[in-house]
Design a protein around this motif. Structure first.
Motif, PDB file in Angstrom:
ATOM      1  N   TRP A   1       1.353  -2.462  -3.164  1.00  0.00           N
ATOM      2  CA  TRP A   1       0.368  -3.455  -3.587  1.00  0.00           C
ATOM      3  C   TRP A   1       0.532  -3.744  -5.068  1.00  0.00           C
ATOM      4  CZ3 TRP A   1      -2.388  -6.828  -1.073  1.00  0.00           C
ATOM      5  CH2 TRP A   1      -3.360  -7.556  -1.780  1.00  0.00           C
TER       6      TRP A   1
ATOM      7  N   THR B   1       8.818   1.531  -4.313  1.00  0.00           N
ATOM      8  CA  THR B   1       7.613   1.692  -5.139  1.00  0.00           C
ATOM      9  C   THR B   1       6.834   0.381  -5.124  1.00  0.00           C
ATOM     10  OG1 THR B   1       9.003   1.260  -7.087  1.00  0.00           O
ATOM     11  CG2 THR B   1       8.462   3.567  -6.587  1.00  0.00           C
TER      12      THR B   1
ATOM     13  N   ARG C   1       2.352   7.903  -1.885  1.00  0.00           N
ATOM     14  CA  ARG C   1       1.248   8.137  -0.945  1.00  0.00           C
ATOM     15  C   ARG C   1       0.361   6.907  -0.832  1.00  0.00           C
ATOM     16  NH1 ARG C   1       1.066  13.381   0.622  1.00  0.00           N
ATOM     17  NH2 ARG C   1       1.906  14.975  -0.792  1.00  0.00           N
ATOM     18  N   SER C   2       0.189   6.189  -1.941  1.00  0.00           N
ATOM     19  CA  SER C   2      -0.675   5.012  -1.921  1.00  0.00           C
ATOM     20  C   SER C   2      -0.162   3.966  -0.947  1.00  0.00           C
ATOM     21  CB  SER C   2      -0.787   4.411  -3.323  1.00  0.00           C
ATOM     22  OG  SER C   2       0.494   4.031  -3.813  1.00  0.00           O
TER      23      SER C   2
ATOM     24  N   ALA D   1      -1.224   4.994   2.454  1.00  0.00           N
ATOM     25  CA  ALA D   1      -2.669   4.819   2.602  1.00  0.00           C
ATOM     26  C   ALA D   1      -3.043   3.358   2.780  1.00  0.00           C
ATOM     27  CB  ALA D   1      -3.394   5.414   1.391  1.00  0.00           C
ATOM     28  N   LEU D   2      -2.388   2.463   2.052  1.00  0.00           N
ATOM     29  CA  LEU D   2      -2.705   1.038   2.159  1.00  0.00           C
ATOM     30  C   LEU D   2      -2.384   0.502   3.544  1.00  0.00           C
ATOM     31  CD1 LEU D   2      -1.545  -0.370  -1.287  1.00  0.00           C
ATOM     32  CD2 LEU D   2      -3.828  -0.585  -0.313  1.00  0.00           C
TER      33      LEU D   2
END
Length: 241
Positions: free
Chosen positions: A48, A195, A224-225, A228-229
């Motif tokens: 994101w 990334t 990890r983000s 999660a997204l």
């Protein structure tokens, strides 16, 4: 030659686990589990903001702790035999993306100076290991390393998502006769890490410019983000209908 000497040294010198440093094992059982997400397997990931042109991306493991250490040991410290384990993780991401259909894997290229300095191309090596793993399990896969950098790019570390996009815009190409090998063919882009997604979006542009069709991208690891997204997006989708 650097790569050859590193492989020979790895055969005769004692090694420690690349993930946690445990002595006398190149990769311990705990770190192998970390590479496999402790049994949770590969997942679709989403950076994101999502850059324009980014295809679907699947990753094998979160880029943290032992996984980060193993990737860096292979990429920067010449632990070449780790390519097999990393290739297994990448193969899992390819299967998650495409199932069991035949795959043409196109690795994202490293800069020539980086390859010369390291003595090997880590993404290409991992892609070849992934293709072997896919064939071993009954799939049809081959690597076509036809992409190259057409101009130098700055180190991406420390750049924002917008700066990364500007840094890599137009930096990749599939030249001449190599491009004809992709015309009308479905391609899976492969890399060791995603990334911001800027490099994969640029790689997808280069393949499409050569006439190829980008099925998606598979990587060994993602933040990890990004896991999660994508999980949050899946939960928020309306059911039924």
């Amino acid at each position: 030659m650097q790569g050859v000497w590193r492989e020979l040294a790895g055969l005769v010198l004692p090694v420690d686990c690349a993930g946690c440093g445990r002595p006398r094992t190149e990769l311990c059982a705990r770190c192998r589990r970390a590479l496999a997400r402790d049994g949770r397997g590969p997942r679709r990931v989403r950076p994101w903001p999502v850059p324009a042109g980014l295809p679907r991306v699947w990753a094998g493991a979160p880029y943290a702790d032992e996984v980060r250490a193993v990737l860096l040991a292979h990429k920067e410290r010449g632990a070449l035999r780790l390519a097999g384990s990393l290739g297994e993780v990448l193969a899992g991401a390819v299967r998650g993306l495409c199932g069991g259909s035949p795959q043409l894997l196109v690795p994202v290229p490293s800069a020539r100076r980086a390859v010369a300095g390291r003595g090997h191309d880590p993404v290409r090596r991992t892609a070849l290991a992934a293709a072997r793993e896919l064939r071993r399990s009954g799939g049809a896969a081959r690597v076509l390393a036809v992409m190259r950098q057409r101009r130098a790019v700055s180190d991406q570390a420390g750049l924002s998502a917008r700066e990364r996009l500007a840094n890599v815009a137009g930096a990749l190409e599939v030249p001449g006769a190599s491009g004809r090998l992709l015309t009308g063919r479905s391609v899976v882009l492969v890399d060791d890490l995603v990334t911001t997604g800027a490099t994969l979006a640029e790689a997808a542009r280069a393949v499409r410019a050569a006439g190829g069709r980008v099925t998606g991208a598979a990587v060994v690891a993602a933040p990890r983000s990004a896991f999660a997204l994508e999980e949050a997006a899946a939960v928020s989708l309306p059911r039924g209908g």
